[in-house]
Design an enzyme around this catalytic site. Structure first.
Site, PDB file in Angstrom:
ATOM      1  N   LEU A  60       0.819  -1.214   0.000  1.00  0.00           N
ATOM      2  CA  LEU A  60       0.000   0.000   0.000  1.00  0.00           C
ATOM      3  C   LEU A  60       0.849   1.259   0.000  1.00  0.00           C
ATOM      4  CD1 LEU A  60      -3.103   0.889   2.058  1.00  0.00           C
ATOM      5  CD2 LEU A  60      -1.009   2.167   2.545  1.00  0.00           C
ATOM      6  N   ASN A  87       0.403   5.463   0.481  1.00  0.00           N
ATOM      7  CA  ASN A  87      -0.496   6.602   0.679  1.00  0.00           C
ATOM      8  C   ASN A  87       0.262   7.911   0.512  1.00  0.00           C
ATOM      9  OD1 ASN A  87      -0.035   5.320   3.445  1.00  0.00           O
ATOM     10  ND2 ASN A  87      -1.018   7.171   4.152  1.00  0.00           N
ATOM     11  N   ASP A  88       0.340   8.747   1.492  1.00  0.00           N
ATOM     12  CA  ASP A  88       0.782  10.137   1.270  1.00  0.00           C
ATOM     13  C   ASP A  88       2.152  10.279   0.595  1.00  0.00           C
ATOM     14  OD1 ASP A  88      -1.250  10.105   3.103  1.00  0.00           O
ATOM     15  OD2 ASP A  88      -0.153  11.179   4.665  1.00  0.00           O
ATOM     16  N   GLN A 122       4.506   7.230   1.962  1.00  0.00           N
ATOM     17  CA  GLN A 122       4.034   6.307   2.991  1.00  0.00           C
ATOM     18  C   GLN A 122       3.843   4.949   2.327  1.00  0.00           C
ATOM     19  OE1 GLN A 122       2.739   7.113   6.624  1.00  0.00           O
ATOM     20  NE2 GLN A 122       4.672   8.036   5.990  1.00  0.00           N
ATOM     21  N   SER A 160       3.784  10.733   8.035  1.00  0.00           N
ATOM     22  CA  SER A 160       4.156  11.721   7.010  1.00  0.00           C
ATOM     23  C   SER A 160       5.002  12.879   7.529  1.00  0.00           C
ATOM     24  CB  SER A 160       2.884  12.279   6.366  1.00  0.00           C
ATOM     25  OG  SER A 160       2.326  11.276   5.566  1.00  0.00           O
ATOM     26  N   ASP A 208       2.479  15.171  10.838  1.00  0.00           N
ATOM     27  CA  ASP A 208       2.693  15.618   9.450  1.00  0.00           C
ATOM     28  C   ASP A 208       3.390  16.983   9.351  1.00  0.00           C
ATOM     29  OD1 ASP A 208       1.196  13.315   9.069  1.00  0.00           O
ATOM     30  OD2 ASP A 208      -0.670  14.390   8.683  1.00  0.00           O
ATOM     31  N   GLU A 264      -5.071  17.104   8.884  1.00  0.00           N
ATOM     32  CA  GLU A 264      -3.847  16.371   8.558  1.00  0.00           C
ATOM     33  C   GLU A 264      -3.077  17.092   7.455  1.00  0.00           C
ATOM     34  OE1 GLU A 264      -4.737  11.751   9.464  1.00  0.00           O
ATOM     35  OE2 GLU A 264      -5.481  12.412   7.539  1.00  0.00           O
TER      36      GLU A 264
HETATM   37  C1  FRU Z   1      -2.911  11.026   5.871  1.00  0.00           C
HETATM   38  C2  FRU Z   1      -2.285  10.309   7.051  1.00  0.00           C
HETATM   39  C3  FRU Z   1      -1.348  11.226   7.809  1.00  0.00           C
HETATM   40  C4  FRU Z   1      -0.416  10.255   8.469  1.00  0.00           C
HETATM   41  C5  FRU Z   1      -0.280   9.194   7.412  1.00  0.00           C
HETATM   42  C6  FRU Z   1      -0.108   7.800   7.927  1.00  0.00           C
HETATM   43  O1  FRU Z   1      -3.328  10.137   4.882  1.00  0.00           O
HETATM   44  O2  FRU Z   1      -3.276   9.794   7.911  1.00  0.00           O
HETATM   45  O3  FRU Z   1      -1.966  12.091   8.718  1.00  0.00           O
HETATM   46  O4  FRU Z   1       0.802  10.841   8.792  1.00  0.00           O
HETATM   47  O5  FRU Z   1      -1.466   9.255   6.633  1.00  0.00           O
HETATM   48  O6  FRU Z   1       0.125   6.919   6.890  1.00  0.00           O
END
Ligand code: FRU
Length: 467
Positions: free
Chosen positions: A38, A40-41, A57, A101, A160, A218
């Protein structure tokens, strides 16, 4: 888990998973996506010593939101990205529930990461440390440990950090939740990246005329562009409106004037950054020639994520295309970064009624479209865009329940730029005044059909593979 054990597990997961991801017909050919697991950010986006770096991430061990590491790509040209060693793994006490993040800065020639060490406890509570890591001579990163504990007056949801240099100091914006469960953005200052002074809240729920605006903000990002400052943030829990903020969590911009002396941000209203089904946690950086670029996660943490069919091939999510930001008439515009034009193969042109337009191959497509009437764009019967005179309506079936879901962009749209890459569609409206980004999972080869009697002017290209 010890670092060496985790690294061995990740290596095994990548060796096994990569062929499944890369052979998946939904895998992008010019967007960044994880080779397994996976993503993400976007994190730590920076131009440093002649190369662009983009961290992300990453859970290499599965498609769930767990075990967050920082993956790392680098590129010379913003098109071709190479894998770099994993930058951060959650193997220390202070980041044991995830290296969350954060951002990257050039600290006198040292590439330095500032990230959130997330720590969850058995009773469901959590804490967070803002931590530092510096690049070493092998290209990997050495952790320096926490630089900032939880600021007083906030819950464990503080994360973050986005850090930048202004004058003689470093500044940080940090997402936070106060003790009344209101989402906030804090501004902090430091002389050395190690010692931080909290200057206070500069935006958030209940502040600056925003009213109730969510329980957690976030991924804040603050930058100057044109004659003002822009704050990008991801408020969680803001009210859905009839045609705006329809995703589980939103990404928004507010603009105004940041006064560094008084640590105050006089700003206007909230604007949705992207009106599509999948867009979250964007981050910006400056290019070598001074352009402000944005990249976002083309995903949203919602109940539908795990229904995406790529999960059965062991990977999930991708980044958006890179976008150049500009400020026009007080609004934030986003356009695909100019470098992407070098991926265009032969140009094709069509003028005539939408009904007679050729069916387009939508796997790797860029389409510039102008139209004065109402037409429909059918992306492989999976995504339907209705282009009306004063509104765009994007329809897609719920991956969970099969019901049709809708997203809107309200305004007169006279020009669209559409980018397709296997399982994604990004629609730029009026040269970037609005954007709608969405994933979709059509049978391949996917086709785009235009429907309607109105006249259209189209220029389009197949885009070359570049990953
Ligand atoms: C946003 C978030 C951030 C966090 C990260 C964890 O998508 O929730 O706030 O740092 O993803 O993966």
């Amino acid at each position: 888990m010890a670092s060496s054990t985790r690294l061995a597990a990740i290596l095994k997961a990548v060796m096994h998973g990569q062929p499944n991801a890369l052979n998946d017909s939904h895998y992008p050919s010019w967007h960044l996506a994880p080779v397994t697991g996976l993503l993400n950010d976007p994190n730590g986006f920076i131009h440093f010593a002649g190369r662009y770096h983009l961290f992300y991430q990453w859970n290499a061990l599965g498609c769930q939101h767990q075990h967050k590491c920082w993956g790392h790509w680098s590129s010379e040209d913003l098109l071709h990205w190479q894998h770099e060693p994993i930058a951060l793994m959650p193997d220390d006490d202070y980041d044991r529930s995830g290296c969350y993040s954060g951002s990257a800065v050039d600290n006198a020639g040292v590439l330095t990461l500032i990230y959130t060490g997330n720590v969850k406890f058995e009773d469901g509570s959590r804490t967070a440390w803002q931590c530092l890591a510096v690049q070493n001579s092998t290209g990997g990163f050495d952790k320096l440990g926490p630089a900032l504990a939880l600021p007083a007056g906030y819950t464990g949801h503080v994360r973050d950090p986005k850090v930048w240099r202004h004058g003689e100091h470093w500044y940080m914006v940090l997402g936070a939740q106060d003790q009344q469960f209101q989402g906030k953005v804090l501004l902090l200052r430091s002389e050395n990246l190690h010692d931080w002074q909290n200057l206070g809240e500069i935006a958030g729920s209940g502040l600056g005329g925003l009213g109730q605006a969510g329980y957690m903000w976030e991924c804040p990002d603050m930058f100057s562009l044109g004659d003002r400052n822009w704050l990008i943030c991801c408020p969680q829990g803001i009210a859905r409106e009839e045609k705006r903020f329809l995703n589980t969590h939103a990404s928004a911009w507010i603009s105004g004037e940041l006064d560094y002396e008084t640590a105050s941000f006089r700003h206007g209203a909230f604007h949705e950054l992207d009106a599509g089904f999948e867009f979250y946690a964007p981050q910006t950086t400056l290019t070598a020639d001074g352009r402000r670029l944005l990249v976002g996660w083309m995903g949203v943490p919602d109940g539908e994520e795990m229904c995406q069919p790529t999960v059965s091939n062991g990977w999930i999510h991708q980044m958006t295309c890179l976008r150049e930001l500009s400020a026009r008439d007080g609004k934030l515009y986003q356009q695909p970064v100019a470098e992407l034009q070098t991926l265009r193969a032969e140009e094709k042109v069509y003028h005539g009624s939408a009904d007679n337009a050729p069916v387009l191959e939508a796997q790797r497509l860029e389409l510039l479209l102008e139209c004065q009437g109402d037409i429909t764009l059918n992306f492989a019967d999976n995504v339907i865009l209705q282009w009306h005179q004063h509104e765009l309506r994007l329809a897609r079936r719920s991956l969970k329940t099969g019901e049709w879901l809708y997203r809107y962009w309200v305004g007169a749209a006279n020009r669209l730029q559409i980018l397709c890459d296997h399982s994604s569609v990004e629609i730029f409206i009026n040269d970037g005044e609005g954007v709608m980004s969405s994933r979709y999972f059509p049978p391949h080869p996917a086709q785009l059909t235009l429907i309607g009697r109105a006249e259209v002017q189209a220029r389009y290209w197949s885009l070359r593979h570049c990953m």
